[in-house]
Design a protein around this motif. Structure first.
Motif: not given
Length: 86
Positions: A69-86
């Motif tokens: 957040q120090e470098n990206y104060p407007n960043a926020y969490i979003v639901p998304d498809k993520i990469t899953y590695i077994e």
């Protein structure tokens, strides 16, 4: 490698002239600052988006959000498809 439901942190969403170049540059800057966190460029009309991380839970994403957040104060969490590695 597969995709599952999870979370990412969106650090940029931009539209307009040169938006792809701007998004690619921001992704490169992020990768240099936080080499341990993967970053992704995507396009969903009309926005180019830069999202970071592969988080299974919102809590994991929140911990990283606090770090960046120090470098990206407007960043926020979003639901998304993520990469899953077994």
């Amino acid at each position: 490698i597969g995709e599952v439901n999870g979370y990412r942190i969106q650090i940029l969403a931009i539209t307009g002239a040169n938006s792809r170049t701007t998004a690619e540059n921001e992704r490169s800057v992020f990768a240099a600052r936080y080499p341990e966190t993967p970053s992704f460029l995507s396009y969903a009309e009309p926005y180019f988006r830069v999202r970071v991380g592969n988080f299974a839970t919102r809590l994991e994403a929140y911990k990283t959000l606090l770090d960046i957040q120090e470098n990206y104060p407007n960043a926020y969490i979003v639901p998304d498809k993520i990469t899953y590695i077994e």
